[in-house]
Design a protein around this motif. Structure first.
Motif, short mmCIF file in Angstrom:
data_model
loop_
_atom_site.label_atom_id
_atom_site.label_comp_id
_atom_site.label_asym_id
_atom_site.label_seq_id
_atom_site.Cartn_x
_atom_site.Cartn_y
_atom_site.Cartn_z
N GLY A 115 -13.82 -9.78 -33.12
CA GLY A 115 -13.98 -8.39 -33.59
C GLY A 115 -13.43 -7.45 -32.55
N HIS A 116 -14.00 -7.51 -31.36
CA HIS A 116 -13.45 -6.71 -30.25
C HIS A 116 -12.05 -7.23 -29.90
N THR A 117 -11.93 -8.54 -29.79
CA THR A 117 -10.64 -9.23 -29.72
C THR A 117 -10.77 -10.48 -30.58
N ASP A 118 -9.63 -11.17 -30.81
CA ASP A 118 -9.71 -12.37 -31.65
C ASP A 118 -10.25 -13.58 -30.90
N GLY A 119 -10.35 -13.50 -29.57
CA GLY A 119 -10.90 -14.61 -28.80
C GLY A 119 -12.25 -14.30 -28.18
N ALA A 175 -18.07 0.19 -28.58
CA ALA A 175 -16.86 -0.29 -27.93
C ALA A 175 -15.65 -0.08 -28.84
N VAL A 176 -14.49 0.09 -28.21
CA VAL A 176 -13.22 0.17 -28.93
C VAL A 176 -12.78 -1.23 -29.30
N LEU A 177 -12.32 -1.43 -30.53
CA LEU A 177 -11.77 -2.71 -30.95
C LEU A 177 -10.27 -2.71 -30.63
N ASP A 178 -9.81 -3.78 -30.01
CA ASP A 178 -8.43 -3.84 -29.53
C ASP A 178 -7.52 -4.45 -30.60
N VAL A 179 -6.85 -3.60 -31.36
CA VAL A 179 -6.00 -4.06 -32.45
C VAL A 179 -4.85 -4.90 -31.92
N ARG A 180 -4.41 -4.64 -30.70
CA ARG A 180 -3.28 -5.38 -30.13
C ARG A 180 -3.66 -6.79 -29.74
N ALA A 181 -4.94 -7.05 -29.62
CA ALA A 181 -5.42 -8.38 -29.25
C ALA A 181 -6.20 -9.02 -30.40
N GLY A 182 -5.85 -8.64 -31.63
CA GLY A 182 -6.46 -9.27 -32.80
C GLY A 182 -7.81 -8.70 -33.19
N GLY A 183 -8.23 -7.59 -32.57
CA GLY A 183 -9.49 -6.97 -32.96
C GLY A 183 -9.41 -6.41 -34.36
N ASN A 184 -10.47 -6.59 -35.15
CA ASN A 184 -10.48 -6.08 -36.51
C ASN A 184 -11.91 -5.95 -37.02
N LEU A 185 -12.10 -5.08 -38.00
CA LEU A 185 -13.44 -4.78 -38.49
C LEU A 185 -14.04 -5.89 -39.34
N LYS A 186 -13.22 -6.61 -40.08
CA LYS A 186 -13.75 -7.71 -40.89
C LYS A 186 -14.50 -8.69 -39.99
N ASP A 187 -13.85 -9.13 -38.91
CA ASP A 187 -14.50 -10.04 -37.97
C ASP A 187 -15.67 -9.37 -37.28
N TYR A 188 -15.52 -8.09 -36.94
CA TYR A 188 -16.58 -7.37 -36.23
C TYR A 188 -17.87 -7.33 -37.06
N PHE A 189 -17.73 -7.02 -38.35
CA PHE A 189 -18.92 -6.98 -39.21
C PHE A 189 -19.54 -8.37 -39.32
N GLN A 190 -18.71 -9.40 -39.49
CA GLN A 190 -19.25 -10.76 -39.61
C GLN A 190 -19.98 -11.17 -38.33
N THR A 191 -19.42 -10.83 -37.18
CA THR A 191 -20.08 -11.14 -35.91
C THR A 191 -21.41 -10.40 -35.78
#
Length: 540
Positions: A381-385, A409-425
């Protein structure tokens, strides 16, 4: 909290003459040209003044001489969120010592309450200049007893809080009062508790069970708990809570309003020399989480590592430089250390930073540090890893940058951050029912479900405001941000631009965007916005 491979985010952009300038200057100049002004031009100066002035809290240790039990008070949770969907997420009961803010008196006023031993505090706190009377009135209203005190209140302990930020530290004065009898508690929200019972509640935690707060641990439990190896040797300012989890806030290259990253330290009470359970991905006698201090504090980190057991495990939640800047120091000090990281995190960590053994993890793995057991939680969410770490015995959750001590926190779009994953987490964290959330920036949070639901609501409210701006004709990043963040100081609009991009991507994923909205044009405006700011939008 951005990728360290894009240093312009922290070090400033570069002018045509090659001179670095702070990124805030870019923000101000761009927005000033477009007719915007900061909401608070003196905000930084105010924050500096506040950071220098500590706040104080008074905590009462009320004991009965016959059996040494002490009084605890049921802690009131934050007000519930009004939406029905969040009402089922309720944190378990929390009990702690009664406390109240200790505020300074104005003018020449002096406190009328005499506290024995107050003269021993003069280097840190002149108690006569603080409103002890009002603080005690508030405490006694929470824990009123029919039985009077034997003698006067006396100083029990004074604890300075580390500088977690973003506000000033809150130092705690514990005072001791002895009652003649345990009879006559007039409040149902009070109970007597023994030291041994408190220690058991702190050490053997089950999800949704009764919790004991940090004041009990700081003020009472050390009498029965053996000191950890770390607390006996550490020269840095730290805080331990829950038991065995030590937070050492260290200055780092992080984003405002924070200035430190919490280094998490765990030291085994009983050393282990071999791994007896094959279900654990690794074992050790000490653990460090997110060593992200800036180079100025690398000598302090080196001193700390030198005092830790050699069987050291290093866990990083994600790759941003305010979480990994100290890796090179650790590998120099302890060549036997092992690094644990997600594959998407590990690929950002070069051999110059870590050339020793590294183990790739993806969630679900178990880690053993002496008698401490941890479970790795996948948390993109924050990053993809991004990963989190659950301390099993205390059911406390180290959340990386999924949550922060203040704000979001800011989600880092350049490192795979996204809201779909953030909500699931976020829902995954809620299902764990943690007793404490431990962020890498700011203070711990004692109301995890309330905080996580607040994050869900905040993100959804922000997304709705962005959608409303789009439906009312906003097409570019600047148009959207100027409407949906109109109540936010413009110096925070640069990190907000990443969140806008994340939200628009999520709206597109949900197929909620108007048909005449062009994602291609929006992304182009986002890239142009960053270029105008002098910020790179690519990863190296």
């Amino acid at each position: 909290n951005y990728d360290r491979n894009a240093p312009s985010h922290r070090r400033g952009a570069t002018t045509a003459s090659g001179v670095a300038r702070p990124i805030t200057a870019s923000v101000s100049r761009v927005f000033y040209r477009r007719g915007f002004r900061p909401l608070r031009s003196d905000l930084s100066a105010d924050c500096g003044v506040l950071a220098a002035m500590a706040l104080y809290k008074l905590v009462a240790v009320i004991k009965n001489p016959s059996d040494e039990d002490f009084l605890v008070v049921h802690q009131a949770p934050p007000p519930p969120l009004p939406e029905e969907e969040y009402r089922s997420f309720v944190d378990s009961d929390l009990w702690d010592l009664p406390s109240a803010p200790l505020n300074p008196l104005g003018g020449d006023r002096r406190s009328e309450t005499v506290v024995e031993g107050a003269c021993s505090l003069l280097d840190d706190l002149d108690l006569e200049k603080f409103d002890v009377d009002s603080a005690l009135d508030e405490i006694l209203s929470l824990s009123y007893l029919e039985s009077p005190l034997e003698g006067r209140w006396s100083v029990w302990k004074f604890v300075k809080e580390p500088e977690f930020g973003p506000g000033p530290p809150v130092n705690v004065l514990f005072i001791l009062g002895i009652v003649k009898s345990k009879e006559g508690i007039l409040k149902e929200s009070c109970q007597w508790l023994s030291k041994e019972s408190a220690w058991m509640l702190l050490q053997e935690v089950k999800a949704s069970a009764t919790r004991v707060g940090p004041f009990v641990f700081m003020g009472i439990v050390p009498d029965v708990a053996k000191a950890t190896n770390f607390s006996a040797t550490c020269a840095l300012h730290y805080q331990e809570y829950p038991p065995g989890i030590t937070l050492v806030p260290m200055k780092s290259r992080t984003r405002e309003p924070f200035h430190t990253t919490n280094l998490i330290v765990v030291v085994a009470d009983d050393a282990i020399n071999e791994q007896k359970d094959s279900s654990f991905v690794t074992y050790g006698n000490s653990l460090l989480v997110d060593p992200g201090c800036s180079s100025r504090f690398h000598p302090d980190l080196a001193d700390l590592v030198a005092k830790l057991p050699r069987k050291l495990v290093v866990f990083v939640t994600h790759h941003h430089y305010d979480h990994v800047d100290g890796l090179s120091v650790i590998q120099k000090c302890n060549p036997d250390a092992v690094l644990l990281a997600h594959e998407n995190t590990s690929r950002h960590i070069g051999r110059g930073e870590w050339s020793l053994c590294r183990t790739l993890i993806s969630g679900g793995e178990k880690i053993q540090i002496g008698d401490h057991r941890f479970e790795v939680i996948v948390a993109p969410g924050h990053t993809d890893g991004h990963l989190a770490l659950l301390h099993v015995s205390t059911n406390s959750l180290i959340v990386g940058d999924h949550c922060v001590g203040q704000g979001s926190a800011v989600l880092d779009v350049r490192a795979g951050g996204n809201l779909k994953d953030y909500f699931q987490t976020t829902y995954r964290f809620l299902d764990l029912s943690p007793h404490v959330l431990i962020p890498m920036h700011g203070r711990i949070n004692l109301w995890p479900k309330q905080m996580l639901c607040g994050y869900l609501k905040h993100r959804r409210d922000r997304e709705l405001s962005i959608l409303n701006a789009i439906e009312n004709g906003s097409k570019t990043l600047f148009d959207i941000i100027s409407k949906s963040y109109a109540d936010v100081d413009i110096k925070f609009w640069l990190p907000a631009s990443s969140n806008v991009r994340i939200h628009v991507d999520h709206l597109a994923y949900q197929e909620k965007l108007p048909k005449d909205f062009s994602m291609e044009d929006f992304i182009h405006s986002y890239e142009m916005f960053l270029e105008e700011m002098g910020v790179s939008n690519t990863e190296e």
